[in-house]
Design a protein around this motif. Sequence first.
Motif, PDB file in Angstrom:
ATOM      1  N   GLY A  32     -25.782 -21.924 -12.623  1.00 59.14           N
ATOM      2  CA  GLY A  32     -26.265 -20.640 -12.098  1.00 59.14           C
ATOM      3  C   GLY A  32     -26.370 -19.341 -12.928  1.00 59.14           C
ATOM      4  N   LEU A  33     -26.245 -18.013 -12.591  1.00 59.21           N
ATOM      5  CA  LEU A  33     -26.497 -17.222 -13.415  1.00 59.21           C
ATOM      6  C   LEU A  33     -25.377 -16.618 -13.718  1.00 59.21           C
ATOM      7  CD1 LEU A  33     -29.140 -15.524 -14.458  1.00 59.21           C
ATOM      8  CD2 LEU A  33     -28.737 -14.093 -12.368  1.00 59.21           C
ATOM      9  N   VAL A  34     -24.934 -16.416 -15.359  1.00 59.22           N
ATOM     10  CA  VAL A  34     -23.794 -15.591 -15.825  1.00 59.22           C
ATOM     11  C   VAL A  34     -24.170 -14.553 -16.488  1.00 59.22           C
ATOM     12  CG1 VAL A  34     -21.674 -16.184 -17.155  1.00 59.22           C
ATOM     13  CG2 VAL A  34     -22.521 -17.909 -15.710  1.00 59.22           C
ATOM     14  N   TRP A  35     -23.589 -13.593 -16.655  1.00 56.17           N
ATOM     15  CA  TRP A  35     -24.048 -12.354 -17.301  1.00 56.17           C
ATOM     16  C   TRP A  35     -22.549 -11.525 -17.865  1.00 56.17           C
ATOM     17  CZ3 TRP A  35     -24.983 -12.310 -12.225  1.00 56.17           C
ATOM     18  CH2 TRP A  35     -24.592 -11.250 -11.428  1.00 56.17           C
ATOM     19  N   TRP A 128     -28.877  -4.781 -16.069  1.00 58.74           N
ATOM     20  CA  TRP A 128     -29.910  -4.820 -14.896  1.00 58.74           C
ATOM     21  C   TRP A 128     -29.403  -5.514 -13.681  1.00 58.74           C
ATOM     22  CZ3 TRP A 128     -33.018  -8.179 -12.130  1.00 58.74           C
ATOM     23  CH2 TRP A 128     -33.867  -7.649 -11.618  1.00 58.74           C
ATOM     24  N   LEU A 129     -28.814  -6.817 -14.255  1.00 57.48           N
ATOM     25  CA  LEU A 129     -28.417  -7.556 -13.072  1.00 57.48           C
ATOM     26  C   LEU A 129     -27.097  -7.335 -12.401  1.00 57.48           C
ATOM     27  CD1 LEU A 129     -28.699 -10.913 -15.253  1.00 57.48           C
ATOM     28  CD2 LEU A 129     -29.622 -10.520 -12.884  1.00 57.48           C
ATOM     29  N   SER A 130     -26.346  -6.571 -13.351  1.00 62.46           N
ATOM     30  CA  SER A 130     -25.062  -5.776 -12.464  1.00 62.46           C
ATOM     31  C   SER A 130     -25.399  -4.924 -11.726  1.00 62.46           C
ATOM     32  CB  SER A 130     -24.059  -5.370 -13.855  1.00 62.46           C
ATOM     33  OG  SER A 130     -22.895  -4.870 -13.000  1.00 62.46           O
ATOM     34  N   PHE A 131     -26.384  -4.015 -12.098  1.00 62.92           N
ATOM     35  CA  PHE A 131     -26.848  -2.971 -10.983  1.00 62.92           C
ATOM     36  C   PHE A 131     -27.375  -3.466  -9.768  1.00 62.92           C
ATOM     37  CE2 PHE A 131     -30.933  -0.583 -10.158  1.00 62.92           C
ATOM     38  CZ  PHE A 131     -30.299   0.720  -9.890  1.00 62.92           C
ATOM     39  N   MET A 132     -28.256  -4.534 -10.080  1.00 70.33           N
ATOM     40  CA  MET A 132     -29.183  -5.058  -8.690  1.00 70.33           C
ATOM     41  C   MET A 132     -27.955  -5.872  -7.878  1.00 70.33           C
ATOM     42  SD  MET A 132     -32.232  -4.130  -8.579  1.00 70.33           S
ATOM     43  CE  MET A 132     -32.717  -5.110  -7.408  1.00 70.33           C
ATOM     44  N   PHE A 158     -38.098 -11.569 -13.495  1.00 69.95           N
ATOM     45  CA  PHE A 158     -38.430 -12.441 -12.110  1.00 69.95           C
ATOM     46  C   PHE A 158     -37.550 -13.760 -12.094  1.00 69.95           C
ATOM     47  CE2 PHE A 158     -40.247 -16.499 -10.498  1.00 69.95           C
ATOM     48  CZ  PHE A 158     -40.463 -16.036  -9.286  1.00 69.95           C
ATOM     49  N   ALA A 159     -37.151 -14.336 -13.323  1.00 70.68           N
ATOM     50  CA  ALA A 159     -36.341 -15.780 -13.270  1.00 70.68           C
ATOM     51  C   ALA A 159     -34.957 -15.268 -12.940  1.00 70.68           C
ATOM     52  CB  ALA A 159     -36.617 -16.329 -14.627  1.00 70.68           C
ATOM     53  N   GLN A 160     -34.654 -14.009 -13.433  1.00 74.05           N
ATOM     54  CA  GLN A 160     -33.032 -13.819 -13.360  1.00 74.05           C
ATOM     55  C   GLN A 160     -32.969 -13.080 -11.786  1.00 74.05           C
ATOM     56  OE1 GLN A 160     -35.015 -13.085 -15.890  1.00 74.05           O
ATOM     57  NE2 GLN A 160     -33.950 -12.413 -17.873  1.00 74.05           N
ATOM     58  N   LEU A 161     -33.831 -12.515 -11.323  1.00 70.84           N
ATOM     59  CA  LEU A 161     -33.746 -11.965  -9.722  1.00 70.84           C
ATOM     60  C   LEU A 161     -33.856 -13.298  -8.929  1.00 70.84           C
ATOM     61  CD1 LEU A 161     -33.666  -9.768  -8.079  1.00 70.84           C
ATOM     62  CD2 LEU A 161     -36.101  -9.471  -7.732  1.00 70.84           C
ATOM     63  N   LYS A 162     -34.500 -14.244  -9.408  1.00 72.83           N
ATOM     64  CA  LYS A 162     -34.619 -15.302  -8.389  1.00 72.83           C
ATOM     65  C   LYS A 162     -33.357 -16.018  -8.225  1.00 72.83           C
ATOM     66  CE  LYS A 162     -36.368 -18.736  -5.832  1.00 72.83           C
ATOM     67  NZ  LYS A 162     -35.258 -19.880  -5.657  1.00 72.83           N
ATOM     68  N   MET A 163     -32.802 -15.902  -9.435  1.00 75.82           N
ATOM     69  CA  MET A 163     -31.353 -16.907  -9.225  1.00 75.82           C
ATOM     70  C   MET A 163     -30.348 -16.040  -8.867  1.00 75.82           C
ATOM     71  SD  MET A 163     -31.294 -18.891 -13.004  1.00 75.82           S
ATOM     72  CE  MET A 163     -30.001 -19.701 -12.545  1.00 75.82           C
ATOM     73  N   LEU A 164     -30.465 -14.603  -8.933  1.00 74.71           N
ATOM     74  CA  LEU A 164     -29.382 -13.773  -8.433  1.00 74.71           C
ATOM     75  C   LEU A 164     -29.494 -13.816  -6.917  1.00 74.71           C
ATOM     76  CD1 LEU A 164     -27.357 -11.516  -8.669  1.00 74.71           C
ATOM     77  CD2 LEU A 164     -29.056  -9.956  -8.941  1.00 74.71           C
ATOM     78  N   LYS A 531     -13.501   0.014   1.613  1.00 70.65           N
ATOM     79  CA  LYS A 531     -12.711  -1.241   1.068  1.00 70.65           C
ATOM     80  C   LYS A 531     -13.617  -2.345   1.007  1.00 70.65           C
ATOM     81  CE  LYS A 531      -8.032   0.292   2.694  1.00 70.65           C
ATOM     82  NZ  LYS A 531      -7.013   0.131   3.503  1.00 70.65           N
ATOM     83  N   GLU A 532     -14.491  -2.734   1.998  1.00 68.81           N
ATOM     84  CA  GLU A 532     -14.937  -3.929   1.734  1.00 68.81           C
ATOM     85  C   GLU A 532     -16.227  -3.773   0.544  1.00 68.81           C
ATOM     86  OE1 GLU A 532     -16.868  -7.786   2.212  1.00 68.81           O
ATOM     87  OE2 GLU A 532     -14.886  -6.808   2.422  1.00 68.81           O
ATOM     88  N   VAL A 533     -16.893  -2.637   0.818  1.00 67.69           N
ATOM     89  CA  VAL A 533     -17.859  -2.155  -0.369  1.00 67.69           C
ATOM     90  C   VAL A 533     -17.293  -2.448  -1.617  1.00 67.69           C
ATOM     91  CG1 VAL A 533     -19.109  -0.166  -1.438  1.00 67.69           C
ATOM     92  CG2 VAL A 533     -19.329  -0.762   1.069  1.00 67.69           C
ATOM     93  N   ASN A 534     -16.123  -1.620  -2.126  1.00 67.35           N
ATOM     94  CA  ASN A 534     -15.505  -1.966  -3.316  1.00 67.35           C
ATOM     95  C   ASN A 534     -15.041  -3.335  -3.858  1.00 67.35           C
ATOM     96  OD1 ASN A 534     -14.512   0.924  -5.075  1.00 67.35           O
ATOM     97  ND2 ASN A 534     -14.645   1.213  -2.730  1.00 67.35           N
ATOM     98  N   ARG A 535     -14.635  -4.148  -2.502  1.00 67.78           N
ATOM     99  CA  ARG A 535     -14.567  -5.460  -3.048  1.00 67.78           C
ATOM    100  C   ARG A 535     -15.814  -6.381  -3.355  1.00 67.78           C
ATOM    101  NH1 ARG A 535     -14.778 -10.461  -1.163  1.00 67.78           N
ATOM    102  NH2 ARG A 535     -16.189  -9.817   0.643  1.00 67.78           N
ATOM    103  N   LEU A 536     -16.813  -6.149  -2.789  1.00 71.63           N
ATOM    104  CA  LEU A 536     -18.248  -6.707  -3.205  1.00 71.63           C
ATOM    105  C   LEU A 536     -18.498  -6.186  -4.612  1.00 71.63           C
ATOM    106  CD1 LEU A 536     -19.932  -6.475   0.118  1.00 71.63           C
ATOM    107  CD2 LEU A 536     -19.217  -8.600  -1.167  1.00 71.63           C
ATOM    108  N   SER A 537     -18.069  -4.965  -4.911  1.00 73.15           N
ATOM    109  CA  SER A 537     -18.488  -4.475  -6.419  1.00 73.15           C
ATOM    110  C   SER A 537     -17.446  -4.818  -7.168  1.00 73.15           C
ATOM    111  CB  SER A 537     -18.618  -3.020  -5.993  1.00 73.15           C
ATOM    112  OG  SER A 537     -19.889  -2.735  -5.111  1.00 73.15           O
TER     113      SER A 537
END
Length: 537
Positions: A32-35, A128-132, A158-164, A531-537
């Motif tokens: 998977g994608l790790v950054w 960019w990945l963190s932002f998206m 493209f490749a990073q976005l597809k995996m994200l 609270k849920e928004v912050n948990r997801l972030s």
Amino acid sequence: MQEIKKRNKELLEEVEKLKRQVKILKARKKYGLVWEEEKEPEQIVLDCQVKIPILKEVKSKEIISDKEKSVNILIEGDNYHALSVLNYTHKKKIDVIYIDPPYNTGNKDFKYNDKWVDSEYTYKHSKWLSFMEKRLNLAKLLLRDTGAIFISIDSNEFAQLKMLCDEIFLPQNFVNVIVWKKTNSPKAQSNQLGNQHEYVLFYARDITRLEINKFVGTIDENYKAYFNYNDNDGRGHYQTVALVAGGSQRSEKRKSFEFHGITDQWLYNKDTLEKWWQEGRIHRTNSGKYRLKKYLSETEGRLLSDIWIDDEIKPLQGGSSEYIGFTTQKPISLIKRILKLFYNKDLVVLDFFAGSGTTGLAVLDLNKDDKGNRKFVLCNNNEDNNGDGKKICSDILFPRVKESLRGIKMNLRYFKTELLDIDHISHVSDEQKIKLIYRAGEMIALREGAFIEVEKDEWWQIFRDGTKYTAIYFKEDKRKLNELVKKLSKLKEKVVLYIFSWGKNEYKNEFTEYKNIKVEDIPEPIIDVYKEVNRLS
């Protein structure tokens, strides 16, 4: 001796630390994608731990052509704040999301923490990945089960976005990659292999619930030429396709059976073949083989290709079959073609990288074409537009949408995001909860789709639309609550009544004798969303 003990203790501590690190590494996913996320956390996201985004309507920018008609929404503010609010007002209410995010080319197209990310920055892709990721996680919650998201991108990410997207929306909900031709210009062909195409990633919220009108555009004349038979049976031209396994399809495991005197490895079961036989859809060749008739009229209605050119533009002169590309970076015709994938003409379409508003214009233009009633929600910040002194949302996006709404019986409501200070999202004080309620009226009205303010005083606020009312009772003190309830009970329309409560479901079972009144709590459900928004972030 003391020195040795001290050193041994330090070594043991270091060993324990290494053990913890090994445990963390073992727990990490193998594929998977790790950054790197923590080098410089996004300040806008951190701010939302101690601030609550709310909405304030800008009345001077409302456009009302017919109060009974549909309402489009424009939100000025950072899209992370806007998506946070929409998770309260529009959760599972969006049919289609189309976004054209920054491509992270390094050419001042992507800003992170108010700084441009250039091509040489070491953590360019991680930022960019963190932002998206944070925005796509919130966007996913807005989609209906039947909804879909389309994301424009080029080869940089493209490749990073597809995996994200596989992580967020799940691989099984990946529909396709649309490749669209953007240009034929010599400049685009100047590098080794040219640069004429970009991509749109297409994911369903739940692919088992996705229903799309698979054909858009015109059928190429060369394709029509394959349908060169016609029995004059009223169904038009057809071609024939195999009914019997051939080549690599033939297998010792595939069972043969007899059908109308021919025994072979048929590709379909006997009942299906017999049905087609009765319908006159099976063609017998001169050599005595059976083949299935595939009519051109049945092909119309299917997506012929995932490679798109602008089918609203004519072929080049001189008889060439090559089409020129779409005419702008984010063309109206491309977005219209995406929206035409859906049968539903009442779509709610979200673009949270709205730019100059092309998605909104595409929605309005398509409605003109087919008399649809699609609505848009556009979100964009109000930064200076490339240093020209104009603000992108108020000075460019809004006037462009306003002009497109001229003469159309649809409405626009313009909101700005504001931030309410709190101690921390994990602990919102009673005083802060009361402030939130007094300032959340327009956000609640947006949630209910009732925008016309009927009444407001220190005790309550009432909105309406053509079919229902929305009322908000502000105070912990309930002396005036019965007065409000009696007022609302006299209305013929349905009423959603939001009542101040320190907890949840405190008033759910009250006022049941009034059949037109439904009770909701505030502010706890709003705080739970954040609270849920912050948990997801």
